[in-house]
Design a protein around this motif. Structure first.
Motif, mmCIF file in Angstrom:
data_model
loop_
_atom_site.group_PDB
_atom_site.id
_atom_site.type_symbol
_atom_site.label_atom_id
_atom_site.label_comp_id
_atom_site.label_asym_id
_atom_site.label_seq_id
_atom_site.Cartn_x
_atom_site.Cartn_y
_atom_site.Cartn_z
ATOM 1 N N GLN A 176 -1.505 3.857 -7.954
ATOM 2 C CA GLN A 176 -0.878 4.557 -7.268
ATOM 3 C C GLN A 176 0.070 4.974 -7.534
ATOM 4 O OE1 GLN A 176 0.380 3.902 -2.507
ATOM 5 N NE2 GLN A 176 -0.896 2.721 -3.343
ATOM 6 N N SER A 182 1.269 2.551 -0.657
ATOM 7 C CA SER A 182 1.114 3.173 0.654
ATOM 8 C C SER A 182 -0.273 1.911 0.594
ATOM 9 C CB SER A 182 0.360 4.272 1.259
ATOM 10 O OG SER A 182 -0.235 4.655 2.510
ATOM 11 N N GLU A 235 -2.885 3.174 1.744
ATOM 12 C CA GLU A 235 -4.583 4.051 1.800
ATOM 13 C C GLU A 235 -4.119 4.439 0.610
ATOM 14 O OE1 GLU A 235 -5.476 9.375 3.320
ATOM 15 O OE2 GLU A 235 -3.552 7.801 4.051
ATOM 16 N N GLU A 236 -5.349 3.890 -0.398
ATOM 17 C CA GLU A 236 -5.102 4.140 -1.689
ATOM 18 C C GLU A 236 -5.822 5.877 -2.579
ATOM 19 O OE1 GLU A 236 -7.007 0.783 -3.198
ATOM 20 O OE2 GLU A 236 -5.681 -0.938 -2.412
#
Length: 341
Positions: free
Chosen positions: A17, A26, A28-29
């Motif tokens: 990431q 995050s 959320e990848e």
């Protein structure tokens, strides 16, 4: 890759990431394709380390082919009495994507609430060992918080029981899950080891003789080592709160200094040295012991709450720096070995 580097070096997918102050670490990848691209184009990794789900296995296989980047190892967590079928299916996924080792994190408690017994752990290992053997997938039990291995004094006796049965015990040693407890009474109490540490009967620091790190290496069972740098008694993750409003456990310390405002606490170079020493010990053991089983190494700077969630440094670049350290440490240990030191 480096000539003479005898291991497969992978990057944990949770660390692929490219975070920044504008886009903090995050849950959320990035897309699977983007994760593979980052790992491939860094030029420091041999493979991508993560278990595909049935729902995204096709995306993994497409990215593996597109970037010519294999998946050699996969990890997942399991609760006995609940997840046996899941584990066996995940072994099959490993086989299907070409992974040769499955890292297994087994919770301390059974689905019915009791602390799993040594007998249950031995039976659990034998079950997955036999199932994995039929598929050509090696199971490896991981040192990890919230799992039975967090009570460190259980590991050696169980490993020896299995070895005495004529079966190799494969162990994934993420020594960050020991180092962060050095000097932290509360964390040592979770591992039921504060008294033993105070008496000198258990040694956590890899720089000291007789450490758990050296003990486990000397058992000839460490198949996989993981590098996540942590600091002894390091700050908790003040930027990520759990459901009770408490900061995440501090199990990740940047390996290279973050810029101003990229992390919640001051950074000191000496804090990462125990993590580096654990890697050096493993590499040193491998050089000096022809029967060493060590084959896999992964970098583990990841995005979860107890680790790097909401940090503003570049998470992936921390993994790249960890990989570069590992490759350089191997060269240095080789030079020392050749010099008879």
């Amino acid at each position: 890759m480096d000539e003479g580097f005898p291991f497969l070096l992978g990057c944990n997918g949770r660390g692929a990431q490219a975070s920044s102050p504008e886009r903090p670490v995050s849950l959320e990848e990035h897309s699977i394709d983007e994760q593979f691209r980052l790992v491939k184009e860094s030029g420091v990794f041999d493979y991508f380390d993560r278990l595909p789900l049935r729902s995204n296995q096709g995306e993994y296989e497409k990215a593996m082919a597109k970037y010519d980047l294999p998946v050699h190892t996969c990890s997942w967590f399991y609760m006995l009495g609940r997840d046996e079928a899941l584990l066996h299916d995940n072994l099959r996924i490993c086989k299907e994507v070409g992974a040769s080792c499955h890292n297994i994190m087994t919770f301390t408690h059974h689905a019915d609430g009791h602390v799993i017994t040594d007998d249950e752990i031995v039976a659990h290992y034998m079950d997955v060992y036999e199932a994995g053997d039929k598929l050509g997938v090696i199971p490896s039990f991981e040192l990890h918080v919230n799992m039975w291995t967090e009570q460190y004094d259980r590991v050696t006796p169980i490993a020896k029981r299995i070895q005495d049965m004529g079966v190799p015990f494969h162990y994934t040693m993420d020594y960050s899950h020991v180092i962060f407890k050095i000097g932290d009474d509360q964390e040592q109490d979770i591992s039921h080891c504060r008294e033993a540490v105070a008496k000198g009967d258990m040694v956590l620091d890899p720089f000291e003789a007789g450490s758990l790190c050296q003990e486990w290496l000397d058992l000839g069972m460490v198949k996989w080592i993981q590098l996540r740098t942590v600091g002894p008694n390091q700050p908790r993750n003040a930027w990520a709160l759990d459901e009770q409003g408490e900061p995440g456990r501090g199990i990740q310390y940047p390996i290279v200094p973050p810029k101003a405002g990229e992390w919640h606490s001051p950074w000191h170079a000496y804090m990462v040295e125990p993590s580096k020493e654990a890697i050096r010990l493993a590499l040193r053991y491998h050089l000096r012991n022809p029967g060493s089983p060590l084959r896999y190494i992964t970098t583990e700077m990841i995005n979860l709450i107890d680790y790097g969630l909401n940090a503003k440094y570049n998470l992936f670049e921390q993994n790249v720096a960890a990989a570069r350290f590992i490759r350089q440490a191997w060269k240095e240990e080789q030079a020392l070995f050749k010099a008879g030191l």
